[in-house]
Design a protein around this motif. Structure first.
Motif, PDB file in Angstrom:
ATOM      1  N   ARG A  72       0.839  -1.197   0.000  1.00 20.97           N
ATOM      2  CA  ARG A  72       0.000   0.000   0.000  1.00 20.97           C
ATOM      3  C   ARG A  72       0.871   1.242   0.000  1.00 20.97           C
ATOM      4  O   ARG A  72       2.031   1.214   0.423  1.00 20.97           O
ATOM      5  N   ASP A  73       0.292   2.344  -0.470  1.00 18.25           N
ATOM      6  CA  ASP A  73       0.946   3.650  -0.459  1.00 18.25           C
ATOM      7  C   ASP A  73      -0.064   4.617   0.132  1.00 18.25           C
ATOM      8  O   ASP A  73      -1.001   5.038  -0.551  1.00 18.25           O
ATOM      9  N   ASN A  74       0.104   4.961   1.402  1.00 12.33           N
ATOM     10  CA  ASN A  74      -0.883   5.807   2.072  1.00 12.33           C
ATOM     11  C   ASN A  74      -0.930   7.213   1.487  1.00 12.33           C
ATOM     12  O   ASN A  74      -1.979   7.840   1.457  1.00 12.33           O
ATOM     13  N   ALA A  75       0.180   7.717   1.023  1.00  6.62           N
ATOM     14  CA  ALA A  75       0.204   9.055   0.437  1.00  6.62           C
ATOM     15  C   ALA A  75      -0.643   9.118  -0.829  1.00  6.62           C
ATOM     16  O   ALA A  75      -1.292  10.133  -1.106  1.00  6.62           O
ATOM     17  N   LYS A  76      -0.651   8.034  -1.581  1.00  9.32           N
ATOM     18  CA  LYS A  76      -1.421   7.997  -2.828  1.00  9.32           C
ATOM     19  C   LYS A  76      -2.787   7.343  -2.658  1.00  9.32           C
ATOM     20  O   LYS A  76      -3.567   7.264  -3.603  1.00  9.32           O
ATOM     21  N   LYS A  77      -3.060   6.852  -1.446  1.00 13.61           N
ATOM     22  CA  LYS A  77      -4.327   6.160  -1.171  1.00 13.61           C
ATOM     23  C   LYS A  77      -4.541   4.990  -2.135  1.00 13.61           C
ATOM     24  O   LYS A  77      -5.625   4.804  -2.689  1.00 13.61           O
ATOM     25  N   THR A  78      -3.483   4.219  -2.315  1.00 15.36           N
ATOM     26  CA  THR A  78      -3.561   3.083  -3.213  1.00 15.36           C
ATOM     27  C   THR A  78      -3.097   1.803  -2.518  1.00 15.36           C
ATOM     28  O   THR A  78      -2.336   1.850  -1.538  1.00 15.36           O
ATOM     29  N   ALA A  79      -3.570   0.699  -3.034  1.00  9.99           N
ATOM     30  CA  ALA A  79      -3.120  -0.611  -2.595  1.00  9.99           C
ATOM     31  C   ALA A  79      -2.905  -1.466  -3.837  1.00  9.99           C
ATOM     32  O   ALA A  79      -3.562  -1.255  -4.870  1.00  9.99           O
ATOM     33  N   HIS A  80      -1.982  -2.405  -3.719  1.00  8.21           N
ATOM     34  CA  HIS A  80      -1.645  -3.235  -4.863  1.00  8.21           C
ATOM     35  C   HIS A  80      -1.598  -4.689  -4.448  1.00  8.21           C
ATOM     36  O   HIS A  80      -1.339  -5.010  -3.281  1.00  8.21           O
ATOM     37  N   LEU A  81      -1.844  -5.556  -5.407  1.00  9.19           N
ATOM     38  CA  LEU A  81      -1.727  -6.996  -5.177  1.00  9.19           C
ATOM     39  C   LEU A  81      -0.935  -7.587  -6.324  1.00  9.19           C
ATOM     40  O   LEU A  81      -1.422  -7.639  -7.457  1.00  9.19           O
ATOM     41  N   GLN A  82       0.283  -7.997  -6.026  1.00  8.46           N
ATOM     42  CA  GLN A  82       1.115  -8.686  -7.013  1.00  8.46           C
ATOM     43  C   GLN A  82       0.773 -10.168  -6.940  1.00  8.46           C
ATOM     44  O   GLN A  82       0.937 -10.788  -5.886  1.00  8.46           O
ATOM     45  N   MET A  83       0.324 -10.715  -8.045  1.00  8.01           N
ATOM     46  CA  MET A  83      -0.101 -12.115  -8.096  1.00  8.01           C
ATOM     47  C   MET A  83       0.814 -12.884  -9.038  1.00  8.01           C
ATOM     48  O   MET A  83       0.857 -12.590 -10.236  1.00  8.01           O
ATOM     49  N   ASN A  84       1.535 -13.822  -8.496  1.00 11.57           N
ATOM     50  CA  ASN A  84       2.442 -14.663  -9.275  1.00 11.57           C
ATOM     51  C   ASN A  84       1.973 -16.107  -9.241  1.00 11.57           C
ATOM     52  O   ASN A  84       1.162 -16.490  -8.407  1.00 11.57           O
ATOM     53  N   SER A  85       2.510 -16.892 -10.151  1.00  7.14           N
ATOM     54  CA  SER A  85       2.186 -18.321 -10.209  1.00  7.14           C
ATOM     55  C   SER A  85       0.681 -18.547 -10.163  1.00  7.14           C
ATOM     56  O   SER A  85       0.172 -19.376  -9.400  1.00  7.14           O
ATOM     57  N   LEU A  86      -0.017 -17.818 -10.989  1.00  2.00           N
ATOM     58  CA  LEU A  86      -1.473 -17.880 -10.971  1.00  2.00           C
ATOM     59  C   LEU A  86      -1.984 -19.256 -11.371  1.00  2.00           C
ATOM     60  O   LEU A  86      -1.379 -19.950 -12.211  1.00  2.00           O
ATOM     61  N   LYS A  87      -3.093 -19.628 -10.747  1.00  2.00           N
ATOM     62  CA  LYS A  87      -3.725 -20.914 -10.989  1.00  2.00           C
ATOM     63  C   LYS A  87      -5.158 -20.695 -11.487  1.00  2.00           C
ATOM     64  O   LYS A  87      -5.761 -19.657 -11.199  1.00  2.00           O
ATOM     65  N   PRO A  88      -5.737 -21.660 -12.187  1.00  2.00           N
ATOM     66  CA  PRO A  88      -7.134 -21.517 -12.608  1.00  2.00           C
ATOM     67  C   PRO A  88      -8.075 -21.224 -11.442  1.00  2.00           C
ATOM     68  O   PRO A  88      -9.053 -20.492 -11.612  1.00  2.00           O
ATOM     69  N   ASP A  89      -7.780 -21.741 -10.251  1.00  2.00           N
ATOM     70  CA  ASP A  89      -8.614 -21.479  -9.072  1.00  2.00           C
ATOM     71  C   ASP A  89      -8.569 -20.016  -8.622  1.00  2.00           C
ATOM     72  O   ASP A  89      -9.380 -19.602  -7.791  1.00  2.00           O
ATOM     73  N   ASP A  90      -7.639 -19.239  -9.149  1.00  2.00           N
ATOM     74  CA  ASP A  90      -7.576 -17.807  -8.819  1.00  2.00           C
ATOM     75  C   ASP A  90      -8.551 -16.991  -9.662  1.00  2.00           C
ATOM     76  O   ASP A  90      -8.696 -15.784  -9.446  1.00  2.00           O
TER      77      ASP A  90
END
Length: 119
Positions: A72-90
């Motif tokens: 997260r970046d509180n100054a920019k009011k943003t959050a991120h989710l880095q998703m690796n090794s993705l699976k069909p269940d995702d």
């Protein structure tokens, strides 16, 4: 009013990566723990990742632990989710919102961003 705008979803093959972004407004972002939730077809929405308001301590569901990283970046009011090794269940629509356990998240939800993982 409270708003969340999610982006970054798409279609990828199993093993691929995506980075989701969330921009929040209408509340004091840095005061709240933030979470990424997902809702797969025919299933209830579930919390998969969360981060504390200050200090950035993270927690993950067992299904994504070791593959997803939240920031997260509180100054920019943003959050991120880095998703690796993705699976069909995702495969799901991903949303961000507050985590206020035992209270529920804010009532306002964004449109979400769709992630489709093919095998």
């Amino acid at each position: 009013q409270v708003q969340f705008v999610e982006s970054g979803g798409g279609s990828v093959q199993a093993g691929g990566s995506l980075r989701l972004s969330c921009t929040a407004s209408g509340f004091f972002f840095s005061n709240y723990n933030i979470g990424w939730y997902r809702q797969a077809p025919g299933k209830e929405r579930e919390l998969v990742a969360s981060i504390t308001s200050i200090g950035g301590s993270t927690d993950y569901s067992d299904s994504v632990k070791g593959r997803f990283t939240m920031s997260r970046d509180n100054a920019k009011k943003t959050a991120h989710l880095q998703m690796n090794s993705l699976k069909p269940d995702d495969t799901a629509v991903y949303y961000c919102n507050t985590v206020r356990t035992p209270l529920p998240p804010f009532r306002s939800w964004g449109q979400g961003t769709r992630v489709t993982v093919s095998s």
